[in-house]
Design a protein around this motif. Structure first.
Motif, mmCIF file in Angstrom:
data_model
loop_
_atom_site.group_PDB
_atom_site.id
_atom_site.type_symbol
_atom_site.label_atom_id
_atom_site.label_comp_id
_atom_site.label_asym_id
_atom_site.label_seq_id
_atom_site.Cartn_x
_atom_site.Cartn_y
_atom_site.Cartn_z
ATOM 1 N N PRO A 8 81.761 18.511 0.520
ATOM 2 C CA PRO A 8 80.599 19.265 0.025
ATOM 3 C C PRO A 8 80.446 19.069 -1.485
ATOM 4 C CG PRO A 8 82.419 20.749 0.464
ATOM 5 C CD PRO A 8 82.857 19.384 0.925
ATOM 6 N N ILE A 9 79.212 19.103 -1.947
ATOM 7 C CA ILE A 9 78.924 18.981 -3.378
ATOM 8 C C ILE A 9 78.792 20.392 -3.927
ATOM 9 C CG2 ILE A 9 77.306 18.134 -5.103
ATOM 10 C CD1 ILE A 9 76.443 16.030 -3.012
ATOM 11 N N GLU A 10 79.646 20.727 -4.902
ATOM 12 C CA GLU A 10 79.579 22.058 -5.501
ATOM 13 C C GLU A 10 78.475 22.066 -6.547
ATOM 14 O OE1 GLU A 10 82.421 25.238 -7.828
ATOM 15 O OE2 GLU A 10 83.330 23.707 -6.568
ATOM 16 N N VAL A 11 77.562 23.024 -6.421
ATOM 17 C CA VAL A 11 76.418 23.122 -7.325
ATOM 18 C C VAL A 11 76.670 24.261 -8.303
ATOM 19 C CG1 VAL A 11 73.932 23.439 -7.463
ATOM 20 C CG2 VAL A 11 74.920 22.303 -5.477
ATOM 21 N N PRO A 12 76.754 23.964 -9.627
ATOM 22 C CA PRO A 12 76.946 25.036 -10.608
ATOM 23 C C PRO A 12 75.771 26.016 -10.607
ATOM 24 C CG PRO A 12 77.366 22.878 -11.587
ATOM 25 C CD PRO A 12 76.770 22.642 -10.238
ATOM 26 N N ALA A 13 75.986 27.178 -11.198
ATOM 27 C CA ALA A 13 74.972 28.236 -11.183
ATOM 28 C C ALA A 13 73.706 27.843 -11.948
ATOM 29 C CB ALA A 13 75.552 29.516 -11.779
ATOM 30 N N ASN A 14 73.840 27.016 -12.990
ATOM 31 C CA ASN A 14 72.677 26.661 -13.809
ATOM 32 C C ASN A 14 71.930 25.426 -13.298
ATOM 33 O OD1 ASN A 14 74.674 24.860 -14.434
ATOM 34 N ND2 ASN A 14 74.417 24.988 -16.634
ATOM 35 N N VAL A 15 72.259 24.940 -12.099
ATOM 36 C CA VAL A 15 71.620 23.750 -11.526
ATOM 37 C C VAL A 15 70.818 24.156 -10.293
ATOM 38 C CG1 VAL A 15 72.037 21.504 -10.457
ATOM 39 C CG2 VAL A 15 73.418 22.212 -12.388
ATOM 40 N N LYS A 16 69.572 23.635 -10.232
ATOM 41 C CA LYS A 16 68.700 23.909 -9.083
ATOM 42 C C LYS A 16 68.505 22.621 -8.299
ATOM 43 C CE LYS A 16 66.157 27.315 -11.709
ATOM 44 N NZ LYS A 16 65.021 27.423 -12.616
ATOM 45 N N ILE A 17 68.664 22.709 -6.972
ATOM 46 C CA ILE A 17 68.456 21.555 -6.099
ATOM 47 C C ILE A 17 67.317 21.872 -5.137
ATOM 48 C CG2 ILE A 17 69.421 20.190 -4.233
ATOM 49 C CD1 ILE A 17 72.043 20.211 -5.529
ATOM 50 N N ALA A 18 66.394 20.920 -5.039
ATOM 51 C CA ALA A 18 65.283 21.059 -4.097
ATOM 52 C C ALA A 18 65.218 19.806 -3.235
ATOM 53 C CB ALA A 18 63.975 21.257 -4.845
ATOM 54 N N VAL A 19 65.128 20.002 -1.913
ATOM 55 C CA VAL A 19 65.010 18.892 -0.973
ATOM 56 C C VAL A 19 63.648 19.001 -0.313
ATOM 57 C CG1 VAL A 19 66.005 17.749 1.025
ATOM 58 C CG2 VAL A 19 67.493 18.937 -0.575
ATOM 59 N N SER A 20 62.803 17.983 -0.508
ATOM 60 C CA SER A 20 61.462 18.025 0.087
ATOM 61 C C SER A 20 61.498 17.495 1.518
ATOM 62 C CB SER A 20 60.486 17.207 -0.762
ATOM 63 O OG SER A 20 60.812 15.839 -0.681
ATOM 64 N N ASP A 21 60.382 17.639 2.227
ATOM 65 C CA ASP A 21 60.293 17.201 3.616
ATOM 66 C C ASP A 21 60.416 15.687 3.759
ATOM 67 O OD1 ASP A 21 59.982 19.800 4.406
ATOM 68 O OD2 ASP A 21 57.786 19.711 4.431
ATOM 69 N N ASP A 22 59.957 14.933 2.742
ATOM 70 C CA ASP A 22 60.030 13.473 2.810
ATOM 71 C C ASP A 22 61.311 12.932 2.163
ATOM 72 O OD1 ASP A 22 59.035 14.397 0.439
ATOM 73 O OD2 ASP A 22 57.663 12.723 0.112
ATOM 74 N N ASN A 23 62.395 13.721 2.212
ATOM 75 C CA ASN A 23 63.739 13.330 1.758
ATOM 76 C C ASN A 23 63.797 12.903 0.293
ATOM 77 O OD1 ASN A 23 65.022 14.026 4.058
ATOM 78 N ND2 ASN A 23 65.636 11.967 4.641
ATOM 79 N N ILE A 24 63.149 13.656 -0.576
ATOM 80 C CA ILE A 24 63.289 13.436 -2.014
ATOM 81 C C ILE A 24 64.093 14.610 -2.561
ATOM 82 C CG2 ILE A 24 62.103 13.272 -4.222
ATOM 83 C CD1 ILE A 24 59.824 11.893 -2.788
ATOM 84 N N VAL A 25 65.228 14.282 -3.187
ATOM 85 C CA VAL A 25 66.099 15.303 -3.760
ATOM 86 C C VAL A 25 65.783 15.414 -5.239
ATOM 87 C CG1 VAL A 25 68.483 15.971 -4.202
ATOM 88 C CG2 VAL A 25 67.909 14.781 -2.109
ATOM 89 N N THR A 26 65.535 16.637 -5.715
ATOM 90 C CA THR A 26 65.279 16.892 -7.125
ATOM 91 C C THR A 26 66.374 17.818 -7.630
ATOM 92 O OG1 THR A 26 62.915 16.709 -6.730
ATOM 93 C CG2 THR A 26 63.598 17.707 -8.797
ATOM 94 N N VAL A 27 67.059 17.374 -8.680
ATOM 95 C CA VAL A 27 68.131 18.161 -9.284
ATOM 96 C C VAL A 27 67.723 18.460 -10.714
ATOM 97 C CG1 VAL A 27 70.571 18.225 -9.868
ATOM 98 C CG2 VAL A 27 69.834 17.001 -7.840
ATOM 99 N N GLU A 28 67.741 19.752 -11.079
ATOM 100 C CA GLU A 28 67.307 20.157 -12.410
ATOM 101 C C GLU A 28 68.379 21.034 -13.044
ATOM 102 O OE1 GLU A 28 63.315 22.026 -14.494
ATOM 103 O OE2 GLU A 28 63.407 21.767 -12.322
ATOM 104 N N GLY A 29 68.716 20.736 -14.303
ATOM 105 C CA GLY A 29 69.729 21.497 -15.024
ATOM 106 C C GLY A 29 69.407 21.570 -16.490
#
Length: 185
Positions: A8-29
């Motif tokens: 598993p990938i541990e996501v820190p509290a200050n990082v936001k992950i969004a997965v869209s329907d067309d399999n695009i992962v957006t990571v914002e920190g």
């Protein structure tokens, strides 16, 4: 099951992950925002502060991409939270480096100095101390871009095997050859 992919990938509290329907992962920190197109053979699920990467079926292609996309997403999470750094040193008499804004000027023993334009996502710092080799420090949140820029800078003057002169990564060991005088007569 992929040993890397099932972690598993541990996501820190200050990082936001969004997965869209067309399999695009957006990571914002705090350091920036990265996006990655993921194969439709890979599934992603956010559970609390962990991101789980799985695969749709057990085909060879799905198994081969499982660990790859898990590593890419983990690098994105680490990049936007901590960032990445690459340090290179210039070994050779008269080799110099100076940086202004996004322009790196290198004197590498050629008849002219080389001007290298650095992308805006990468920050560069050069240090020249008396008695030590000049160093170039590159920092970025995008690991792929950082590695590409570092490799391009290194390709301007690769370390040669006889005297070891050239641009090398900090800590890199260059195996030296004996040269002409070591030949049998």
């Amino acid at each position: 099951m992929s040993r890397i992919g099932k972690l598993p990938i541990e996501v820190p509290a200050n990082v936001k992950i969004a997965v869209s329907d067309d399999n695009i992962v957006t990571v914002e920190g705090k350091l920036g925002k990265l996006t990655q197109q993921v194969s439709p053979l890979i599934t992603m699920k956010v559970e609390g502060n962990h991101l789980l990467v799985g695969r749709v079926d057990e085909t060879q292609e799905a198994r081969s991409k499982h660990g790859l996309y898990r590593s890419l997403i983990a690098n994105m999470v680490k990049g936007v939270s901590e960032g990445f750094t690459v340090v290179q040193e210039l070994v050779g008499v008269g080799y110099k480096a100076s940086a202004t804004d996004n322009l790196l000027e290198l004197a590498l023993g050629y008849s002219h100095s080389i001007l290298f334009e650095i992308p805006s996502e990468v920050s560069v710092v050069t240090v020249t101390e008396r008695g030590k080799n000049p160093t170039i420090t590159l920092k970025s949140h995008d690991r792929q871009l950082l590695g590409q820029v570092a490799a391009k800078i290194r390709s301007l003057r690769k370390p040669e095997p006889y005297k070891g002169k050239g641009i090398r990564f900090m800590g890199e060991v260059v195996k030296k050859k004996a040269g002409k005088s070591a030949s049998d007569k």
